[in-house]
Design an enzyme around this catalytic site. Structure first.
Site, short mmCIF file in Angstrom:
data_model
loop_
_atom_site.label_atom_id
_atom_site.label_comp_id
_atom_site.label_asym_id
_atom_site.label_seq_id
_atom_site.Cartn_x
_atom_site.Cartn_y
_atom_site.Cartn_z
N HIS A 95 0.84 -1.21 0.00
CA HIS A 95 0.00 0.00 0.00
C HIS A 95 0.87 1.26 0.00
O HIS A 95 0.57 2.24 -0.68
CB HIS A 95 -0.87 0.05 1.26
CG HIS A 95 -1.86 -1.07 1.39
ND1 HIS A 95 -1.74 -2.04 2.37
CD2 HIS A 95 -2.98 -1.37 0.70
CE1 HIS A 95 -2.76 -2.88 2.27
NE2 HIS A 95 -3.52 -2.52 1.26
N GLY B 199 -3.04 -1.50 -7.36
CA GLY B 199 -1.88 -2.39 -7.44
C GLY B 199 -2.06 -3.49 -8.47
O GLY B 199 -3.16 -4.03 -8.64
N ASP C 290 -3.68 -7.07 -7.70
CA ASP C 290 -5.06 -7.44 -8.03
C ASP C 290 -5.27 -7.14 -9.52
O ASP C 290 -5.95 -6.19 -9.90
CB ASP C 290 -6.04 -6.65 -7.17
CG ASP C 290 -5.87 -6.98 -5.70
OD1 ASP C 290 -6.60 -7.84 -5.21
OD2 ASP C 290 -4.98 -6.39 -5.04
P1 AMP Z 1 -6.49 -3.85 -0.37
O1 AMP Z 1 -6.31 -3.04 0.87
O2 AMP Z 1 -5.99 -5.26 -0.25
O3 AMP Z 1 -7.87 -3.75 -0.94
O4 AMP Z 1 -5.54 -3.20 -1.46
C1 AMP Z 1 -5.60 -1.84 -1.77
C2 AMP Z 1 -4.75 -1.57 -2.98
O5 AMP Z 1 -3.42 -1.97 -2.70
C3 AMP Z 1 -5.20 -2.35 -4.22
O6 AMP Z 1 -5.09 -1.52 -5.36
C4 AMP Z 1 -4.21 -3.49 -4.26
O7 AMP Z 1 -3.99 -3.98 -5.56
C5 AMP Z 1 -2.95 -2.82 -3.73
N1 AMP Z 1 -2.03 -3.82 -3.18
C6 AMP Z 1 -2.26 -4.72 -2.20
N2 AMP Z 1 -1.20 -5.50 -2.01
C7 AMP Z 1 -0.25 -5.12 -2.90
C8 AMP Z 1 1.07 -5.54 -3.21
N3 AMP Z 1 1.66 -6.55 -2.58
N4 AMP Z 1 1.72 -4.89 -4.20
C9 AMP Z 1 1.14 -3.87 -4.88
N5 AMP Z 1 -0.09 -3.40 -4.63
C10 AMP Z 1 -0.79 -4.02 -3.65
#
Ligand code: AMP
Length: 282
Positions: free
Chosen positions: A37, A147, A150
């Site tokens: 994040h 990210g 996803d």
């Molecule tokens: P989340 O909190 O899991 O919904 O993720 C929020 C954002 O962070 C989304 O756009 C995800 O794709 C991105 N994200 C989560 N984990 C990663 C990672 N390991 N590398 C890059 N982006 C990430």
């Protein structure tokens, strides 16, 4: 840094920011922030005058038997990380604020939301597109960073933005990994130590796909079979899917034309992990 909990205040903040002629970058998250994040936040800061991060565990993107209740939450920690990163405003609404009792409207990106992760999570992307559309309307950003972790979500959000004419530029930032290759995820916290070790096979299976492809094996079925065998040999993980698709359309790979997305989802008991890589055609 401002912590904003209501839609009305978020709108007011955006309006006055825009009135000063400043651009707004936006990073939507479900909180429990990790380095993945933070990289999105740093990427967004490069482009925007002001930066908003939302922290909201969106109930409509979880299925009935999924982990909505136990999804990890730690707002105090998230708040201090955002402050350290120089975020201007954190949007942290309640469920009551985001979904009124008679909420009836959902955004659905057809077809793209029904394949890959959509097979085992049939209502997931409907929840994602609905909340992202709502957040875009509330925050009114000039651009938003998602990210590559996803990958399917990023393709769907880009499609939605184009189809519904949101004036928001979408930036996709690379996957951030632990030193042993495991893609960072808030859900890694659910893994016990044996599963945590075994989960590194996911990245190794993607590296195997890269090696096969660059070595001249362009047969998706053969590559997927090799990945499957490796994962099954080196872990107790149960494969949900392994797919090779066109990276832009999520349709059948177009040999020699488009980059190929190799994506997978694997269950370690009830913990479902996803990961992917892109095979560049040149
Ligand atoms: P989340 O909190 O899991 O919904 O993720 C929020 C954002 O962070 C989304 O756009 C995800 O794709 C991105 N994200 C989560 N984990 C990663 C990672 N390991 N590398 C890059 N982006 C990430």
């Amino acid at each position: 840094m401002k912590v904003i909990k209501t839609i009305e205040e978020m709108r007011r903040w955006s309006r006055s920011t825009r009135a000063r002629g400043e651009t707004i970058g936006f990073v939507p998250t479900m909180g429990y922030l990790h380095e993945g994040h933070l990289r999105l936040i740093r990427e967004a800061k490069k482009h925007a005058d002001r930066l908003v991060v939302s922290i909201y565990v969106n109930p409509t993107q979880f299925g009935p038997n999924e982990d909505f209740e136990r999804y990890p939450r730690d707002f105090a920690r998230d708040e201090s990380l955002c402050k350290q990163e120089g975020v201007d405003a954190v949007f942290y609404p309640s469920n009551e604020e985001m979904y009124r009792p008679f909420h009836k409207t959902y955004v659905i990106t057809e077809d793209l939301s029904e394949i890959m992760c959509g097979v085992s999570r049939p209502t997931h992307f409907r929840g994602v597109t609905t909340i992202v559309a709502k957040l875009f309307n509330i925050v009114q950003p000039d651009f938003a960073v998602f990210g590559q972790k996803d990958a399917q979500q990023a393709v769907i959000i880009k499609r939605m933005v184009e189809d519904l004419n949101f004036p928001v530029k979408i930036i996709v930032a690379p996957i951030v990994r632990e030193s042993d290759g495991l893609a960072m995820s808030s859900r890694n916290k659910y893994l016990n130590s044996r599963q945590r070790k075994e989960a590194t096979v996911l990245y190794r299976s993607l590296q195997l796909a890269e090696k096969e492809y660059s070595g001249g094996n362009h047969d998706p079925e053969s590559i997927k079979q090799k990945m499957r065998r490796l994962i099954e040999r080196e872990s107790g993980g149960k494969i949900d899917y392994i797919e090779m698709v066109d990276a832009e359309t999520l349709g059948a790979p177009r040999p020699g034309e488009g980059d190929i997305l190799v994506a997978l989802a694997v269950y370690f008991n009830s913990t479902r992990l996803i990961d992917n890589t892109i095979l560049k055609i040149r």
